[in-house]
Scaffold this motif. Structure first.
Motif, PDB file in Angstrom:
ATOM      1  N   UNK A  11      14.602  39.784  26.480  1.00 40.41           N
ATOM      2  CA  UNK A  11      14.271  38.354  26.295  1.00 40.41           C
ATOM      3  C   UNK A  11      12.787  38.048  26.481  1.00 40.41           C
ATOM      4  N   UNK A  12      12.058  38.982  27.084  1.00 33.49           N
ATOM      5  CA  UNK A  12      10.635  38.738  27.389  1.00 33.49           C
ATOM      6  C   UNK A  12       9.720  39.658  26.586  1.00 33.49           C
ATOM      7  N   UNK A  13      10.247  40.228  25.511  1.00 34.24           N
ATOM      8  CA  UNK A  13       9.462  41.208  24.739  1.00 34.24           C
ATOM      9  C   UNK A  13       9.185  40.727  23.323  1.00 34.24           C
ATOM     10  N   UNK A  14       8.008  41.121  22.829  1.00 32.13           N
ATOM     11  CA  UNK A  14       7.753  41.120  21.384  1.00 32.13           C
ATOM     12  C   UNK A  14       7.907  42.569  20.943  1.00 32.13           C
ATOM     13  N   UNK A  15       8.678  42.793  19.877  1.00 33.48           N
ATOM     14  CA  UNK A  15       8.995  44.165  19.448  1.00 33.48           C
ATOM     15  C   UNK A  15       8.643  44.319  17.971  1.00 33.48           C
ATOM     16  N   UNK A  16       7.979  45.422  17.677  1.00 34.78           N
ATOM     17  CA  UNK A  16       7.716  45.788  16.277  1.00 34.78           C
ATOM     18  C   UNK A  16       8.302  47.168  16.024  1.00 34.78           C
ATOM     19  N   UNK A  42       5.467  43.223  26.713  1.00 31.48           N
ATOM     20  CA  UNK A  42       6.234  42.444  27.690  1.00 31.48           C
ATOM     21  C   UNK A  42       5.445  41.201  28.087  1.00 31.48           C
ATOM     22  N   UNK A  43       6.128  40.067  28.032  1.00 28.45           N
ATOM     23  CA  UNK A  43       5.532  38.783  28.439  1.00 28.45           C
ATOM     24  C   UNK A  43       6.478  38.115  29.440  1.00 28.45           C
ATOM     25  N   UNK A  44       6.336  38.489  30.693  1.00 28.45           N
ATOM     26  CA  UNK A  44       7.199  37.870  31.714  1.00 28.45           C
ATOM     27  C   UNK A  44       6.635  36.484  32.050  1.00 28.45           C
ATOM     28  N   UNK A  45       7.493  35.454  32.037  1.00 28.58           N
ATOM     29  CA  UNK A  45       6.981  34.102  32.335  1.00 28.58           C
ATOM     30  C   UNK A  45       6.298  34.049  33.699  1.00 28.58           C
ATOM     31  N   UNK A  46       5.187  33.354  33.767  1.00 31.50           N
ATOM     32  CA  UNK A  46       4.403  33.296  35.010  1.00 31.50           C
ATOM     33  C   UNK A  46       5.199  32.676  36.154  1.00 31.50           C
ATOM     34  N   UNK A  47       6.183  31.823  35.803  1.00 29.39           N
ATOM     35  CA  UNK A  47       6.942  31.149  36.864  1.00 29.39           C
ATOM     36  C   UNK A  47       8.202  31.923  37.276  1.00 29.39           C
ATOM     37  N   UNK A  48       8.390  33.136  36.748  1.00 32.18           N
ATOM     38  CA  UNK A  48       9.563  33.912  37.186  1.00 32.18           C
ATOM     39  C   UNK A  48       9.309  34.446  38.601  1.00 32.18           C
ATOM     40  N   UNK A  49      10.272  34.268  39.527  1.00 35.74           N
ATOM     41  CA  UNK A  49      10.081  34.788  40.885  1.00 35.74           C
ATOM     42  C   UNK A  49       9.843  36.296  40.865  1.00 35.74           C
ATOM     43  N   UNK A  50       8.952  36.752  41.732  1.00 31.56           N
ATOM     44  CA  UNK A  50       8.559  38.172  41.777  1.00 31.56           C
ATOM     45  C   UNK A  50       9.779  39.074  41.964  1.00 31.56           C
ATOM     46  N   UNK A  51      10.736  38.631  42.817  1.00 35.93           N
ATOM     47  CA  UNK A  51      11.926  39.456  43.088  1.00 35.93           C
ATOM     48  C   UNK A  51      12.784  39.597  41.828  1.00 35.93           C
ATOM     49  N   UNK A  52      12.906  38.520  41.071  1.00 34.04           N
ATOM     50  CA  UNK A  52      13.691  38.567  39.827  1.00 34.04           C
ATOM     51  C   UNK A  52      13.042  39.522  38.842  1.00 34.04           C
ATOM     52  N   UNK A  53      11.710  39.425  38.712  1.00 33.78           N
ATOM     53  CA  UNK A  53      10.997  40.314  37.790  1.00 33.78           C
ATOM     54  C   UNK A  53      11.173  41.767  38.217  1.00 33.78           C
ATOM     55  N   UNK A  54      11.084  42.026  39.520  1.00 28.72           N
ATOM     56  CA  UNK A  54      11.211  43.405  40.021  1.00 28.72           C
ATOM     57  C   UNK A  54      12.608  43.957  39.733  1.00 28.72           C
ATOM     58  N   UNK A  55      13.620  43.101  39.863  1.00 26.58           N
ATOM     59  CA  UNK A  55      15.007  43.503  39.595  1.00 26.58           C
ATOM     60  C   UNK A  55      15.196  43.872  38.111  1.00 26.58           C
ATOM     61  N   UNK A  56      14.665  43.037  37.235  1.00 23.70           N
ATOM     62  CA  UNK A  56      14.793  43.298  35.790  1.00 23.70           C
ATOM     63  C   UNK A  56      14.040  44.580  35.427  1.00 23.70           C
ATOM     64  N   UNK A  57      12.841  44.760  36.005  1.00 26.03           N
ATOM     65  CA  UNK A  57      12.041  45.962  35.705  1.00 26.03           C
ATOM     66  C   UNK A  57      12.751  47.227  36.183  1.00 26.03           C
TER      67      UNK A  57
END
Ligand SMILES: O=C(O)C[C@H]1C=CC(=O)O1
Length: 96
Positions: free
Chosen positions: A75-80, A9-24
């Motif tokens: 959208x924020x993942x590298x997957x193998x 997972x590579x969440x963009x550094x500029x994503x708001x914390x609340x948005x990241x928490x919601x997606x997680x």
């Protein structure tokens, strides 16, 4: 069919914390639903990384593809992905 999937997972550094928490939170619910259904058989954290190694048990590659594309964090993942088959020395009956 069994597949080993590694997700980083590579969440963009500029994503708001609340948005990241919601997606997680959505990701956790989706993952746990698939685990309940037996499609996401194992999930392990790779120590020291925001990565996991997982085993999926699905009908075919197309089903796996659709499940992975629907991950909220996709959208924020590298997957193998690696396809697995039974090892001749395995003593487990569900390794197929
Ligand atoms: O934390 C992760 O490894 C990413 C993702 C996979 C399942 C889940 O709940 O989050």
């Amino acid at each position: 069919m069994l597949f080993k999937v590694e997700m980083t997972v590579n969440i963009p550094l500029d994503m708001p914390v609340e948005t990241a928490a919601e997606i997680k939170a959505k990701e956790k619910a989706y993952s746990q639903q698939l685990q309940q259904e037996g499609k996401w058989r194992h999930i392990w954290r790779i120590a020291g990384l925001y990565s996991n190694v997982s085993i999926f048990d699905v009908k075919d590659a197309e089903e796996l593809h659709n499940l992975l594309m629907a991950l909220p964090l996709y959208p924020y993942m590298d997957i193998n992905v690696d396809a697995l088959c039974r090892h001749p020395s395995s003593i487990r009956n569900d390794d197929k």
